[in-house]
Design a protein around this motif. Structure first.
Motif, PDB file in Angstrom:
ATOM      1  N   ALA A  33      -8.906 -24.235  -2.121  1.00  0.00           N
ATOM      2  CA  ALA A  33      -7.452 -23.171  -2.731  1.00  0.00           C
ATOM      3  C   ALA A  33      -6.442 -23.820  -2.591  1.00  0.00           C
ATOM      4  O   ALA A  33      -5.597 -23.358  -3.198  1.00  0.00           O
ATOM      5  CB  ALA A  33      -7.258 -21.961  -2.723  1.00  0.00           C
ATOM      6  N   GLN A  34      -5.844 -24.397  -1.993  1.00  0.00           N
ATOM      7  CA  GLN A  34      -4.495 -24.824  -1.098  1.00  0.00           C
ATOM      8  C   GLN A  34      -3.918 -26.748  -1.815  1.00  0.00           C
ATOM      9  O   GLN A  34      -3.536 -26.859  -1.234  1.00  0.00           O
ATOM     10  CB  GLN A  34      -4.291 -24.590  -0.121  1.00  0.00           C
ATOM     11  N   TYR A  35      -4.801 -27.015  -1.755  1.00  0.00           N
ATOM     12  CA  TYR A  35      -4.796 -28.563  -2.318  1.00  0.00           C
ATOM     13  C   TYR A  35      -3.605 -28.850  -3.468  1.00  0.00           C
ATOM     14  O   TYR A  35      -2.990 -30.026  -3.079  1.00  0.00           O
ATOM     15  CB  TYR A  35      -6.674 -28.920  -2.601  1.00  0.00           C
ATOM     16  N   HIS A  36      -4.066 -27.884  -4.278  1.00  0.00           N
ATOM     17  CA  HIS A  36      -2.970 -28.278  -5.281  1.00  0.00           C
ATOM     18  C   HIS A  36      -1.631 -28.415  -4.571  1.00  0.00           C
ATOM     19  O   HIS A  36      -0.768 -28.423  -5.345  1.00  0.00           O
ATOM     20  CB  HIS A  36      -2.537 -27.059  -6.619  1.00  0.00           C
ATOM     21  N   ALA A  37      -0.971 -27.708  -3.806  1.00  0.00           N
ATOM     22  CA  ALA A  37       0.068 -27.901  -2.748  1.00  0.00           C
ATOM     23  C   ALA A  37       0.384 -29.080  -2.857  1.00  0.00           C
ATOM     24  O   ALA A  37       2.394 -29.230  -2.575  1.00  0.00           O
ATOM     25  CB  ALA A  37       0.267 -27.025  -1.926  1.00  0.00           C
ATOM     26  N   LEU A  38      -0.534 -29.888  -2.868  1.00  0.00           N
ATOM     27  CA  LEU A  38       0.160 -31.316  -2.908  1.00  0.00           C
ATOM     28  C   LEU A  38       0.765 -31.552  -4.023  1.00  0.00           C
ATOM     29  O   LEU A  38       1.464 -32.758  -3.334  1.00  0.00           O
ATOM     30  CB  LEU A  38      -1.094 -32.440  -2.048  1.00  0.00           C
ATOM     31  N   ILE A  39       0.420 -31.466  -5.436  1.00  0.00           N
ATOM     32  CA  ILE A  39       1.222 -32.160  -6.235  1.00  0.00           C
ATOM     33  C   ILE A  39       2.178 -31.271  -6.738  1.00  0.00           C
ATOM     34  O   ILE A  39       3.299 -31.149  -7.529  1.00  0.00           O
ATOM     35  CB  ILE A  39      -0.041 -32.839  -7.127  1.00  0.00           C
ATOM     36  N   MET A  40       2.362 -29.592  -6.156  1.00  0.00           N
ATOM     37  CA  MET A  40       2.769 -29.038  -7.235  1.00  0.00           C
ATOM     38  C   MET A  40       4.573 -29.345  -6.348  1.00  0.00           C
ATOM     39  O   MET A  40       5.723 -28.617  -7.395  1.00  0.00           O
ATOM     40  CB  MET A  40       2.716 -27.590  -7.029  1.00  0.00           C
ATOM     41  N   ASP A  41       4.857 -30.038  -6.584  1.00  0.00           N
ATOM     42  CA  ASP A  41       6.475 -29.875  -5.500  1.00  0.00           C
ATOM     43  C   ASP A  41       7.077 -31.466  -5.725  1.00  0.00           C
ATOM     44  O   ASP A  41       7.837 -31.939  -5.384  1.00  0.00           O
ATOM     45  CB  ASP A  41       6.564 -29.639  -3.360  1.00  0.00           C
ATOM     46  N   LEU A  42       5.984 -32.057  -6.072  1.00  0.00           N
ATOM     47  CA  LEU A  42       6.371 -33.843  -6.672  1.00  0.00           C
ATOM     48  C   LEU A  42       7.624 -33.690  -8.073  1.00  0.00           C
ATOM     49  O   LEU A  42       7.142 -32.903  -8.979  1.00  0.00           O
ATOM     50  CB  LEU A  42       5.477 -34.427  -7.133  1.00  0.00           C
ATOM     51  N   PRO A  43       8.671 -34.421  -7.762  1.00  0.00           N
ATOM     52  CA  PRO A  43       9.463 -34.660  -8.677  1.00  0.00           C
ATOM     53  C   PRO A  43       9.109 -34.707  -9.786  1.00  0.00           C
ATOM     54  O   PRO A  43       7.889 -36.195  -9.800  1.00  0.00           O
ATOM     55  CB  PRO A  43      10.808 -34.971  -7.924  1.00  0.00           C
ATOM     56  N   LEU A  44       9.676 -34.696 -10.917  1.00  0.00           N
ATOM     57  CA  LEU A  44       9.318 -35.195 -12.147  1.00  0.00           C
ATOM     58  C   LEU A  44      10.046 -36.800 -12.403  1.00  0.00           C
ATOM     59  O   LEU A  44      11.391 -36.855 -12.307  1.00  0.00           O
ATOM     60  CB  LEU A  44       9.655 -34.372 -13.025  1.00  0.00           C
TER      61      LEU A  44
END
Lengths: 101, 457
Positions: free
Chosen positions: A90-101
């Motif tokens: 459930a927490q793998y998405h944390a790896l991409i959510m903070d990626l700068p655009l």
């Protein structure tokens, strides 16, 4: 600095079975989806590095019907195995959510 | 113009025991329902529940949901289909649900024909299929060996629609199935009645998660599915909630490696050309779902093996010097525990210690990009799995002492490194399991490993 979490309506992850995990990114509309789908964010090489996966192991699928990007990758440890730390994935998405655009 | 035929079904909840509102359930029944079904299990919560024979929801929650479902179904005399009973769908799990069902029937004076379908395949049959090279590993799973099969303590096979259909043809009012394809629970009856396979399976896939496609997303609740010969429609049971084209289309993403293809025992559902249209502000119509029959009928095997006994200790660290040195500290701990375990005569191969560091990399482990940036506080979980409970307890006790008293560079806190919240500090968790079987096996007949037992309740 704008990050993926600032433009997406959903950034989530879950197991797809006990041996694979899948991350879904849903954009608020087609405009944003088209704007970001080809960005560096979803590049295979970058994701392979981020997710510690071998070349070709990360599958990225663009799902127009839901303005969504799906990233599926092999779990290093199967769900619930000795060294696993995320049974549901459930927490793998944390790896991409903070990626700068 | 003649009225188009259709079949109407109620998905009670995304999982039996997760609950639903009586408002939605009653509204669903009132709208005219041909059958009721509910998924009752999953392997999401990990391997322990299958291995230990326990459900991951409480019996109280199961009883509440079952009582409303059964009473409602008997009142309007429609079939009820429950799949992946008890969570894991193996023998003890199904037995728990059967006991609850019989108890409710006795209390409420309900009478019906019950069909119980087992999903535990015969070991010899599986071994034989392995020798015949008719078992294939799923993605990222090692190929099955006879050794791994022997070590697998509990296994189930995920049935498709056919065993459910056989139970219904046998006159069952209530079908209690072991491990089962979630979509098959809803596709079984429509397929028997000759509805097109693509929409039938896609509808099953869409509503088996219950409230996942409903907005607002507050807990689980009932969903109504309506299938006709050209497509299907979904709407929430609850009159104040809604389904939208976005919520329905987005659902194909959920838990799937692909948003387009769903593999069922008998074939693949292809939703590439599906269109999602709002009929009004709460109902969605879907057309264009396709189905491609597979050359070989395969069922997914899921199995677990016991890898020992787990005992854990939780403690906090607030000392800034220790936090600075946490990586070398953990290395030192690991080395010392090996020495101490050997001093007790415990073999290295009889235990593992995983030091989990919440606040640092406890969640993402080796994937954590920020593991050199600890905060002001760390939560340590010492996770020991031993071949036996005694070994786990012994190693953990040593690890606890070592954690409390090990030196590190710059240490000022010579009286103790850890803030323990509990006495006793060492917590016996229980048996530890891992998934050892996650493979597809060919069947000669879709029902061959799913025997059905009928009884009058």
């Amino acid at each position: 600095m704008p990050r993926l979490k600032d433009v997406a309506t959903t950034v989530r992850s879950k197991n797809a079975g006990a041996f694979l995990a899948t991350i879904d990114v849903i954009f608020k509309d087609q405009t944003d989806f088209e704007r970001f789908r080809n960005s560096d964010l979803f590049g295979a090489e970058k994701l392979e590095t981020l997710l510690h996966c071998e070349k070709g192991a990360v599958a990225v699928i663009f799902y127009d019907k839901a303005n969504a990007v799906k990233i599926t990758f092999p779990r290093a440890a199967s769900s619930g195995s000795l060294t696993d730390s995320d049974i549901y994935g459930a927490q793998y998405h944390a790896l991409i959510m903070d990626l700068p655009l | 113009m003649s009225e188009k035929r259709g079949i109407r079904m109620l998905a009670v909840s995304g999982c039996l025991g997760y609950g639903f509102t009586e408002t939605a359930f009653d509204a669903g029944l009132e709208s005219g329902i041909d059958f009721i079904a509910c998924d009752a299990g999953s392997m999401d919560p990990g391997p322990w529940y299958l291995g230990a024979g326990k459900p991951y929801v409480s019996e109280q929650a199961l009883r509440r949901d079952l009582e409303i479902m059964l009473a409602g179904a008997r009142r309007i005399d429609v079939p009820v289909i429950i799949g992946s009973a008890g969570g894991g769908g193996a023998t003890p799990h199904v037995a728990i649900l059967e006991r609850l069902i019989r108890g409710i029937a006795a209390e409420r004076g309900l009478h019906f024909k019950l069909a119980v379908i087992s999903s535990v395949p015969d070991r010899d049959l599986v071994a034989e299929r392995l020798k015949q090279d008719r078992i294939r590993a799923l993605e990222n799973v090692p190929p099955l060996t006879s050794e791994t099969l022997e070590q697998t303590d509990v296994m189930v096979a995920m049935m498709g629609a056919e065993p459910l259909q056989a139970a219904l043809r046998g006159g069952a009012d209530v079908v209690l199935a072991g491990r089962c394809s979630d979509s098959a629970l809803f596709a079984a009856i429509p397929l028997m009645q000759g509805y097109p396979a693509g929409p039938a399976w896609h509808l099953g896939k869409t509503i088996e998660c219950g409230g996942a496609i409903v907005r607002p997303k507050i807990g689980q609740d009932c969903v109504i599915g309506h299938l006709d010969d050209d497509g299907f429609e979904v709407e929430p049971g609850h009159p104040d909630k809604r389904c939208t084209p976005e919520s329905v289309a987005a659902h194909t993403l959920y838990e799937n490696p692909s948003p387009y293809d769903f593999i069922e025992p008998s074939g693949v559902v292809d939703t590439r050309d599906a269109t999602y249209t709002a009929l009004d502000d709460r109902r969605v119509r879907v057309t264009g779902s396709q189905y491609n029959r597979a050359e070989k009928y395969t069922v997914k095997l899921e199995g677990v093996r016991c890898v020992g006994h787990r005992s854990i200790m939780i403690a906090g660290i607030r000392d800034s010097r220790l936090i600075e040195e946490i990586h070398s500290f953990c290395d030192a701990m690991n080395d010392r525990v090996v020495t101490e375990a050997r001093n007790l005569g415990i073999a290295d191969s009889d235990w593992t210690l995983t030091i989990r560091r919440y606040g640092l990399d406890g969640v993402l482990g080796p994937l954590e990009p920020r593991r050199s940036e600890p905060g002001h506080e760390l939560g340590l979980v010492l996770d020991v799995v031993g071949r036996t409970e005694e070994i786990a307890a012994s190693v953990l006790a040593k690890a606890r002492y070592i954690g409390m008293h090990t030196e590190f560079k710059g240490r000022l806190s010579s009286s103790g490194n850890l803030a323990m919240p509990f006495s006793p500090s060492d917590i016996s968790v229980g048996s530890a399991w891992e998934f050892s079987l996650w493979h597809a096996m060919e069947l000669d007949d879709p029902c061959e490993i799913f025997p059905i037992t009928f009884s009058e309740v």
